[in-house]
Scaffold this active site. Structure first.
Site, PDB file in Angstrom:
ATOM      1  N   HIS A 133      76.870  26.156  36.561  1.00 40.01           N
ATOM      2  CA  HIS A 133      77.326  24.791  36.349  1.00 40.01           C
ATOM      3  C   HIS A 133      77.738  24.556  34.896  1.00 40.01           C
ATOM      4  O   HIS A 133      77.279  25.239  33.985  1.00 40.01           O
ATOM      5  CB  HIS A 133      76.221  23.791  36.699  1.00 40.01           C
TER       6      HIS A 133
ATOM      7  N   ASP B 188      75.530  14.877  46.124  1.00 34.92           N
ATOM      8  CA  ASP B 188      75.405  16.208  45.531  1.00 34.92           C
ATOM      9  C   ASP B 188      74.123  16.341  44.712  1.00 34.92           C
ATOM     10  O   ASP B 188      73.751  15.438  43.965  1.00 34.92           O
ATOM     11  CB  ASP B 188      76.629  16.454  44.633  1.00 34.92           C
TER      12      ASP B 188
ATOM     13  N   ASN C  41      82.816  23.674  45.159  1.00 39.27           N
ATOM     14  CA  ASN C  41      82.473  22.493  44.362  1.00 39.27           C
ATOM     15  C   ASN C  41      83.071  22.583  42.962  1.00 39.27           C
ATOM     16  O   ASN C  41      82.900  23.602  42.284  1.00 39.27           O
ATOM     17  CB  ASN C  41      80.957  22.369  44.220  1.00 39.27           C
ATOM     18  N   VAL C  42      83.718  21.514  42.527  1.00 35.85           N
ATOM     19  CA  VAL C  42      84.294  21.473  41.186  1.00 35.85           C
ATOM     20  C   VAL C  42      83.961  20.131  40.534  1.00 35.85           C
ATOM     21  O   VAL C  42      84.166  19.076  41.142  1.00 35.85           O
ATOM     22  CB  VAL C  42      85.828  21.653  41.214  1.00 35.85           C
TER      23      VAL C  42
END
Length: 286
Positions: free
Chosen positions: A185, A83, A235-236
């Site tokens: 984010h 990532d 995405n987490v």
């Protein structure tokens, strides 16, 4: 079960119009928590290791090998994804280690530079059978996001333009695209307001799966709506870190004399596994 590929998990979800979860791991306990949560929810999952986590450990191999071992022993399909890599050398290392997918992030660069560098990395990844994700627009919360720091993630200038996204995908050949639609984010509150109309426009313009970064800041209903509008990979990271850290903090506060790491890290792992399972039922509908 053997380690599966990200392309297979994303491809199936994309075809069915549903979401697939991608959860970030920082250490062995968090990898185990994600795998346990996936088994509890009976859902597949993508385990992500970020460039920041690699920097924390001083290299990718130890955590990657642990993640491969955990995933290979799981009863659920699990893939391994790199990532937010900005270092092209790290992309090659990840593929060498067995990652089936990478996210190469040059979104902080001007559009033409992002396109040129991403296209070159995409060619190398495809030559080796790896799936590649890129980002267009600027999802807030990263240290490199100057535009987001100056203007905020909701400013029009940092959102992904549908026509530009279509041109970017066609020129680079990427397999998935992370887009800026209002999330950020590292949010510890779940009140981000996504632009669902923009998601739908990008989905119609682009013929690859879309990825939502900064999903920790999005409510359960917001995640469902984003998937319905056209998002595939969700995405987490921070939301799971919150669960882990809260349980560790509680364990240490309950017993100030506690020194056995297994007891407080185990509490964190269990809490993260539970939140993993819960989120999987929200994101990965059947």
């Amino acid at each position: 079960m053997t380690l599966t590929t990200t392309a297979s998990l994303i491809g199936a979800a994309y075809q069915d119009g549903r979401g697939v979860a991608a959860f970030n791991a920082i250490n062995l306990e968090t990898v185990e928590a994600i795998a346990t949560g996936a088994e509890s929810a009976n859902r597949p999952v993508i385990v992500q290791i970020s460039e920041n986590a690699v920097r924390y450990h001083g290299g990718l191999a130890p955590l990657a090998q642990a993640a491969i071992a955990v995933a290979s022993g799981s009863t659920m399909p699990i893939s391994l994804h790199l990532d937010h890599a900005t270092d092209e050398r790290l992309v090659g290392i990840a593929v060498d280690l067995g990652f089936s997918s990478v996210m190469y992030d040059a979104s902080h660069l001007p559009y033409e530079d992002n396109l040129t560098r991403t296209a070159a990395v995409a060619r190398r990844c495809h030559d080796r059978g790896a799936h590649i994700e890129a980002e267009l627009g600027e999802v807030g919360g990263k240290a490199m996001d100057r535009a987001c720091r100056d203007h905020g993630v909701h400013a029009a200038g940092v959102r992904t333009d549908p026509a530009e996204a279509a041109a970017f995908v066609a020129s680079t050949g990427v397999d998935a695209l992370a887009v800026a639609v209002g999330s950020s984010h590292k949010m510890t509150t779940r009140d981000a307001a996504l632009d669902e109309a923009l998601i739908a426009k990008i989905r119609r313009a682009v013929d690859v799966p879309l990825v939502l970064h900064g999903s920790s800041g999005v409510s359960d209903d917001g995640l469902r709506a984003a998937i319905a509008a056209g998002m595939t990979k969700i995405n987490v990271a921070t939301q799971l870190n919150k669960a882990f850290t809260a349980a560790v903090r509680e364990a240490l506060e309950t017993d100030p004399a506690l020194v056995d790491q297994r007891r407080y890290l185990g509490a964190g792992r269990d809490a993260m596994a539970a939140e993993t399972a819960r989120l999987l039922t929200v994101i990965s509908s059947r």
